[in-house]
Write an enzyme that holds these catalytic residues in place. Structure first.
Site, short mmCIF file in Angstrom:
data_model
loop_
_atom_site.label_atom_id
_atom_site.label_comp_id
_atom_site.label_asym_id
_atom_site.label_seq_id
_atom_site.Cartn_x
_atom_site.Cartn_y
_atom_site.Cartn_z
N ARG A 104 0.87 -1.19 0.00
CA ARG A 104 0.00 0.00 0.00
C ARG A 104 0.89 1.23 0.00
NH1 ARG A 104 -5.24 1.29 3.57
NH2 ARG A 104 -6.04 -0.12 1.99
N HIS A 132 -7.46 0.34 -6.04
CA HIS A 132 -7.54 -0.56 -4.87
C HIS A 132 -8.21 -1.85 -5.35
CE1 HIS A 132 -7.58 -1.92 -0.89
NE2 HIS A 132 -8.24 -0.97 -0.27
#
Ligand code: NCD
Length: 314
Positions: A104, A132
């Site tokens: 991330r 995402h």
């Protein structure tokens, strides 16, 4: 096919890939998420340069349930990034320590670069304001479980679509399933950038714009809500002004269609009232539950030949 692939950008995958993945998620779901030894001896590295609760812990939980092990960090604090090490060098290290790398990062565009650098498959667990992909897989799986289909439903996406990567990748995922129209419900300041609107138009998806949820609530089957992404505003006073500018309460739902399901990637702040939790509309905690079989499916299909075995190809 998923074996050894990077999962950086949803649009590199097809509806067929999604369906294969959901089939595998069903296997885990039907087994009650029982532990397996499928990934025994495999190591997942989690490199979270940006805060996370759900995504990191559900990846970890999925890996543990598959019999594998996990290492990593949940913020740059305490790592050599504090000494000035680049993201690239950090990923080069993890490439030696693990079989799959889950990342991330706040910078848009970074994942492709990192995936090219790493020999091991890299999974995008949230990239800037744009992508995402595993969240989108969970969200679409939830729609399928709740409604039995993806195409042919009326969708609303409410909130900070401009900055919320989860909202954008949800819409990208819908486009792969042939959805032709999505209704955005947001103050005009929070509309997505032109490039995203164009990208979706090119995929044959029309994005309608509403400012008031009351004007469309009665026709929606799915309402996807995202929080105001305060941390992504360069001018925090602008975020302050938009606080409370959209929300779902029992009152908003008075005219909702009975079959409406509300999704939210969480965390929620003020945009979705707790009083909705006990209603049949609330699907967001089920979405959390489905994150485990879906992430188990992602890890097992990337790290083993399970898909080929199932399809009788080996
Ligand atoms: C989302 C994210 O990080 O983009 N959270 C998550 O992964 N479930 C949504 C958000 O932070 O609003």
């Amino acid at each position: 096919m998923w074996r050894n692939r990077d999962l950086v950008d949803l649009t590199e995958f097809t509806r067929r890939d999604f369906e294969a993945l959901f089939k595998q998620a069903d296997v885990f779901l039907e087994a009650g998420l029982a532990p397996t030894k499928m990934l025994e001896g495999k190591i997942m590295a989690a490199a979270f340069f940006e805060p996370s609760t759900r995504t990191r812990l559900s990846f970890e939980s999925a890996m543990h349930r598959l019999g594998g092990s996990v290492l990593g960090f949940s913020s740059a604090e305490g790592t050599s990034v504090e000494k000035g090490e680049s993201t690239e060098d950090t990923i080069r290290m993890l490439d030696n320590y693990s079989d799959v790398i889950v990342v991330r990062h706040r910078e848009d565009g970074v994942m492709r670069r990192l995936a090219q650098l790493a020999k091991k498959p890299l999974i995008n667990a949230g990239e800037g304001q744009s992508r995402h992909p595993t969240q989108a897989l969970i969200d679409i799986y939830t729609v399928l479980k709740e409604k039995g289909m993806v195409e042919g439903l009326n969708y609303g996406v409410m909130g900070d679509v401009k900055h919320a990567r989860a909202a954008k990748d949800f819409i990208r995922g819908l486009s792969l399933f042939g959805v032709k129209e999505v209704n955005l419900v947001t103050p005009k300041e929070l509309m997505p950038e032109e490039a995203f609107v164009k990208e979706m138009n090119n995929k044959g998806v029309r994005l309608n714009h509403y400012e008031r949820i009351e004007d469309l609530i009665s026709m929606l089957d799915i309402l996807y809500v995202v929080r105001l992404q305060v941390e992504r505003f360069s001018d925090r006073s602008e975020a302050e002004m938009l606080k409370g500018s959209y929300s779902i309460t029992l009152k908003t739902l008075e005219r909702a269609n009975r079959g409406l399901r509300i999704l939210h990637p969480l965390p929620r702040v003020w945009e979705l009232s707790g009083e909705v939790d006990g209603t049949p509309y609330a699907a967001y905690f089920k979405q959390v539950y489905y994150s485990i079989p879906v992430r188990m499916a992602v890890l097992s299909l990337i790290l083993t030949d399970v898909e080929m075995i199932r399809e009788g190809l080996i």
